[in-house]
Scaffold this motif. Structure first.
Motif, short mmCIF file in Angstrom:
data_model
loop_
_atom_site.label_atom_id
_atom_site.label_comp_id
_atom_site.label_asym_id
_atom_site.label_seq_id
_atom_site.Cartn_x
_atom_site.Cartn_y
_atom_site.Cartn_z
N LYS A 74 53.65 -32.15 25.47
CA LYS A 74 52.45 -32.05 25.87
C LYS A 74 51.49 -33.25 26.21
O LYS A 74 51.40 -33.89 25.32
CB LYS A 74 51.84 -30.96 25.05
CG LYS A 74 50.65 -30.23 25.47
CD LYS A 74 50.15 -29.24 24.62
CE LYS A 74 48.89 -28.42 25.10
NZ LYS A 74 48.41 -27.35 23.94
N PHE A 75 50.80 -33.31 27.49
CA PHE A 75 50.21 -34.48 27.72
C PHE A 75 48.67 -34.02 27.28
O PHE A 75 48.08 -33.13 27.99
CB PHE A 75 50.18 -34.73 28.95
CG PHE A 75 49.42 -36.02 29.56
CD1 PHE A 75 49.62 -37.22 29.02
CD2 PHE A 75 48.57 -35.85 30.53
CE1 PHE A 75 48.92 -38.14 29.41
CE2 PHE A 75 47.62 -36.82 30.83
CZ PHE A 75 47.86 -38.07 30.48
N ASN A 76 48.22 -34.65 26.34
CA ASN A 76 46.87 -34.50 25.73
C ASN A 76 46.27 -35.40 25.13
O ASN A 76 45.20 -35.57 24.23
CB ASN A 76 46.76 -33.06 24.80
CG ASN A 76 47.86 -33.38 23.53
OD1 ASN A 76 48.45 -34.59 23.28
ND2 ASN A 76 47.96 -32.55 22.55
N LYS A 77 46.72 -36.68 25.40
CA LYS A 77 45.76 -37.97 24.77
C LYS A 77 45.22 -38.69 26.12
O LYS A 77 45.54 -38.55 27.22
CB LYS A 77 47.03 -38.96 24.40
CG LYS A 77 47.94 -38.37 23.50
CD LYS A 77 49.01 -39.61 23.14
CE LYS A 77 49.83 -39.18 21.85
NZ LYS A 77 50.96 -39.99 21.39
N PRO A 101 58.75 -45.96 35.45
CA PRO A 101 58.73 -44.19 35.59
C PRO A 101 58.34 -43.77 36.81
O PRO A 101 57.20 -44.27 37.31
CB PRO A 101 57.71 -43.95 34.49
CG PRO A 101 57.35 -44.93 33.76
CD PRO A 101 57.80 -46.34 34.69
N ILE A 102 58.68 -43.00 37.50
CA ILE A 102 58.38 -42.47 38.78
C ILE A 102 58.51 -40.85 38.85
O ILE A 102 59.33 -40.20 38.45
CB ILE A 102 59.45 -42.90 40.11
CG1 ILE A 102 59.52 -44.19 40.08
CG2 ILE A 102 59.23 -42.26 41.37
CD1 ILE A 102 60.74 -44.88 40.90
N LEU A 103 57.37 -40.40 39.30
CA LEU A 103 57.22 -38.64 39.59
C LEU A 103 58.12 -38.22 40.60
O LEU A 103 58.23 -38.95 41.52
CB LEU A 103 55.96 -38.63 39.81
CG LEU A 103 55.55 -36.87 40.21
CD1 LEU A 103 55.71 -36.32 38.72
CD2 LEU A 103 54.18 -36.86 40.97
N PHE A 130 52.51 -30.83 30.94
CA PHE A 130 53.51 -30.95 29.93
C PHE A 130 54.38 -32.05 30.74
O PHE A 130 54.79 -31.79 31.90
CB PHE A 130 54.36 -29.65 29.54
CG PHE A 130 55.31 -29.92 28.48
CD1 PHE A 130 54.66 -29.68 27.17
CD2 PHE A 130 56.78 -30.37 28.51
CE1 PHE A 130 55.40 -29.74 26.06
CE2 PHE A 130 57.41 -30.48 27.55
CZ PHE A 130 57.10 -30.25 26.33
N MET A 131 54.90 -33.03 30.08
CA MET A 131 55.61 -34.25 30.68
C MET A 131 56.90 -34.13 30.33
O MET A 131 57.46 -33.96 29.21
CB MET A 131 55.01 -35.55 30.24
CG MET A 131 53.72 -35.69 30.67
SD MET A 131 53.28 -36.00 32.25
CE MET A 131 51.55 -36.01 32.30
N THR A 189 50.77 -24.12 32.75
CA THR A 189 51.32 -25.26 32.54
C THR A 189 51.44 -25.96 33.60
O THR A 189 52.30 -25.24 34.50
CB THR A 189 52.52 -25.30 31.44
OG1 THR A 189 51.90 -24.25 30.40
CG2 THR A 189 52.87 -26.53 31.06
N LEU A 190 51.16 -27.04 34.00
CA LEU A 190 51.33 -28.08 35.16
C LEU A 190 52.42 -28.63 34.44
O LEU A 190 52.40 -29.72 33.61
CB LEU A 190 50.26 -28.87 35.62
CG LEU A 190 50.64 -29.84 36.58
CD1 LEU A 190 51.03 -28.95 37.89
CD2 LEU A 190 49.26 -30.67 36.85
#
Length: 181
Positions: free
Chosen positions: A58-61, A83-85, A31-32, A100-101
């Motif tokens: 949710k990241f699912n693409k 964008p930076i983590l 999940f972003m 969930t991550l």
């Protein structure tokens, strides 16, 4: 007789399908969350299910993360850059068999007319102080503070997530916050 047999087979098939689908466990997922900051150092928050929070999805693409983040920002009307983590942690609902991550990214607002994303009821820019007072999620508040205190460093941890007797989301640390770079 044939009708009765067909109905029995159909009933057994439907019963088995329902039973099997209930046994299929949900899989782990990512999940972003995206912290978008403007030139005034204000943070963009959305109101989702009655609560203010960072935009997320949710990241699912099957696309690169950077492209996903750009698309997610576009749902708010924002064009972002760089964008930076800055955070990465796991959370698991109590009694769930999946986790969930959570990924937290920050990006600078470049341009665009801000609009309310699907599934949200409002969107606004807030000072960091006001954003922290409006967000009800302790982990999200921690991540916003982390970004300021530890520029360029990525936070990590692991949590069990549950609702208390008042239906508030709470977290128990399985692994405490730490730097991973």
């Amino acid at each position: 007789m044939i009708k009765k047999t067909i109905l029995q087979v159909l009933f057994i098939s439907i019963f088995n399908l329902i039973t099997m689908s209930s046994l299929i466990a949900q899989e782990n997922y990512s999940f972003m969350k995206l912290l978008i900051e403007n030139d005034k150092e204000e943070i963009l928050l959305v109101k989702w299910e009655g609560e203010w929070e960072l935009p997320g999805e949710k990241f699912n693409k099957p696309i690169p993360i950077n492209s996903f983040l750009i698309e997610m920002a576009e749902t708010t009307g924002a064009t972002i850059e760089n964008p930076i983590l800055f955070g990465l942690y796991t959370q698991k609902w109590r009694n769930a068999d999946y986790l969930t991550l959570m990924h937290y990214y920050m990006a600078k607002y470049k341009s665009g007319d801000i609009k309310i994303p699907p599934d949200c009821t409002d969107i606004r820019w807030f000072s960091q102080e006001e954003a922290l007072s409006r967000i009800p999620y302790e982990n999200m508040k921690f991540m916003i503070k982390w970004k300021e205190k530890h520029p360029g460093k990525i936070a990590s941890a692991a949590f069990e997530k549950f609702r208390d007797e008042n239906k508030n989301v709470k977290y128990i640390a399985i692994e405490n916050w730490h730097k991973i770079n």
